[in-house]
Design an enzyme around this catalytic site. Structure first.
Site, PDB file in Angstrom:
ATOM      1  N   THR A   7      42.513  25.648  19.952  1.00  0.00           N
ATOM      2  CA  THR A   7      42.203  27.004  19.468  1.00  0.00           C
ATOM      3  C   THR A   7      41.684  27.249  21.368  1.00  0.00           C
ATOM      4  O   THR A   7      41.612  26.566  21.940  1.00  0.00           O
ATOM      5  CB  THR A   7      41.402  26.785  18.505  1.00  0.00           C
ATOM      6  N   GLU A  37      52.352  29.882  17.223  1.00  0.00           N
ATOM      7  CA  GLU A  37      52.585  30.695  16.065  1.00  0.00           C
ATOM      8  C   GLU A  37      51.984  29.757  14.969  1.00  0.00           C
ATOM      9  O   GLU A  37      52.479  28.781  14.183  1.00  0.00           O
ATOM     10  CB  GLU A  37      54.085  31.257  15.898  1.00  0.00           C
ATOM     11  N   ASP A  66      42.721  24.785  10.031  1.00  0.00           N
ATOM     12  CA  ASP A  66      42.994  26.232   9.618  1.00  0.00           C
ATOM     13  C   ASP A  66      42.341  26.239   8.866  1.00  0.00           C
ATOM     14  O   ASP A  66      42.424  25.720   7.808  1.00  0.00           O
ATOM     15  CB  ASP A  66      44.812  25.943  10.300  1.00  0.00           C
ATOM     16  N   TYR A 147      33.755  36.284   6.843  1.00  0.00           N
ATOM     17  CA  TYR A 147      33.457  36.747   5.718  1.00  0.00           C
ATOM     18  C   TYR A 147      32.149  36.138   4.878  1.00  0.00           C
ATOM     19  O   TYR A 147      31.592  36.278   3.775  1.00  0.00           O
ATOM     20  CB  TYR A 147      34.119  35.898   4.380  1.00  0.00           C
ATOM     21  N   ARG A 174      34.457  23.098   6.498  1.00  0.00           N
ATOM     22  CA  ARG A 174      35.029  23.273   7.849  1.00  0.00           C
ATOM     23  C   ARG A 174      34.226  21.532   8.006  1.00  0.00           C
ATOM     24  O   ARG A 174      34.766  20.457   8.660  1.00  0.00           O
ATOM     25  CB  ARG A 174      34.353  24.227   9.238  1.00  0.00           C
TER      26      ARG A 174
HETATM   27  P1  IMP Z   1      41.329  30.600  11.842  1.00  0.00           P
HETATM   28  O1  IMP Z   1      40.916  29.225  11.201  1.00  0.00           O
HETATM   29  O2  IMP Z   1      40.938  30.240  12.699  1.00  0.00           O
HETATM   30  O3  IMP Z   1      42.843  30.834  11.878  1.00  0.00           O
HETATM   31  O4  IMP Z   1      40.670  31.538  11.055  1.00  0.00           O
HETATM   32  C1  IMP Z   1      40.672  32.030   9.428  1.00  0.00           C
HETATM   33  C2  IMP Z   1      40.303  33.253   9.420  1.00  0.00           C
HETATM   34  O5  IMP Z   1      39.567  32.793   7.709  1.00  0.00           O
HETATM   35  C3  IMP Z   1      39.075  33.677  10.021  1.00  0.00           C
HETATM   36  O6  IMP Z   1      39.593  34.366  11.460  1.00  0.00           O
HETATM   37  C4  IMP Z   1      37.869  34.082   8.803  1.00  0.00           C
HETATM   38  O7  IMP Z   1      38.476  35.723   8.538  1.00  0.00           O
HETATM   39  C5  IMP Z   1      37.815  33.503   7.984  1.00  0.00           C
HETATM   40  N1  IMP Z   1      37.123  32.499   7.812  1.00  0.00           N
HETATM   41  C6  IMP Z   1      37.442  30.923   8.018  1.00  0.00           C
HETATM   42  N2  IMP Z   1      36.416  29.788   8.327  1.00  0.00           N
HETATM   43  C7  IMP Z   1      35.307  30.992   7.760  1.00  0.00           C
HETATM   44  C8  IMP Z   1      33.691  30.996   8.037  1.00  0.00           C
HETATM   45  O8  IMP Z   1      33.332  29.563   8.216  1.00  0.00           O
HETATM   46  N3  IMP Z   1      33.069  31.932   7.172  1.00  0.00           N
HETATM   47  C9  IMP Z   1      33.217  32.831   7.155  1.00  0.00           C
HETATM   48  N4  IMP Z   1      35.281  33.204   7.208  1.00  0.00           N
HETATM   49  C10 IMP Z   1      35.883  32.431   7.487  1.00  0.00           C
END
Ligand code: IMP
Length: 190
Positions: A7, A37, A66, A147, A174
């Site tokens: 990341t 991707e 993810d 969110y 997480r």
């Molecule tokens: P990624 O895991 O970085 O691809 O994030 C996926 C998307 O899920 C983020 O951009 C948020 O929109 C949403 N998301 C993931 N974890 C959280 C959280 O702890 N709080 C709010 N939104 C989340």
């Protein structure tokens, strides 16, 4: 041992550093010019793809997560498309509330998958964490991101956006995924 996080988000780096404190891994962000991707159909697939690609391209151990929100009344949407559900956080929240309408079925889960890849790209271990909650009708709370303001956790009587960082870490998808991965990370670092 160096561990590259798949990341460019320094917030994620800090969160992982917090959880991995005391372990013999030194964490670093991946270089900016790496293009990865997310083509998977599940959170776990995407975490594995990201960890494996970064590890192979850099020849280093890599970790990737993810995550996203799965809403039951929307058959699991936005799911792996959580980040791509709108142009920004407000837009994504507005779309989700619009699509849910005033249905009383508001249950949802935040899911996080984490994968660790060896320098040759092979997946060494992975874990998943889930946090169950409900989608409110309106935003509540100022903290967090994404969110968080509409995700209410009944067990805590708070939305993610109303929790302190430590409160959220203790029960979030997480936090749980990292906790589940820790024993495996510990044994690999010996
Ligand atoms: P990624 O895991 O970085 O691809 O994030 C996926 C998307 O899920 C983020 O951009 C948020 O929109 C949403 N998301 C993931 N974890 C959280 C959280 O702890 N709080 C709010 N939104 C989340």
């Amino acid at each position: 041992m160096l561990l590259v996080i798949a990341t460019q988000n320094s917030g994620k780096l800090k969160e992982f550093q917090h959880h991995l404190e005391g372990l013999p891994w030194t964490l670093d962000l991946m270089p900016q010019d790496l293009e990865i991707e997310e083509t998977g159909q599940t959170f776990l697939e995407n975490a594995c793809i990201k960890a494996s690609q970064v590890a192979k391209q850099l020849g280093q151990w890599a970790i990737a997560d993810d995550s996203g929100l799965a809403v039951d009344a929307l058959q699991g949407a936005p799911g792996v498309y959580s980040a791509r559900y709108g142009t920004d956080d407000l837009d994504r929240i507005a779309r989700l509330l619009r699509e849910l309408g005033d249905t009383p079925k508001r249950t949802a889960q935040f899911v996080c998958a984490i994968a660790l890849a060896r320098p040759d790209g092979e997946i060494a271990c992975h874990a998943e964490g889930v946090c169950a909650g409900e989608i409110l009708y309106d935003s509540q709370g100022e903290g967090g991101f994404g969110y968080d303001p509409i995700f209410y956790v009944p067990a805590a009587h708070l939305t993610f956006a109303e929790m302190t960082k430590d409160q959220k870490r203790a029960i979030s998808h997480r936090g749980k995924a990292i906790a589940a991965l820790l024993p495996q990370l510990q044994s690999l670092a010996i």
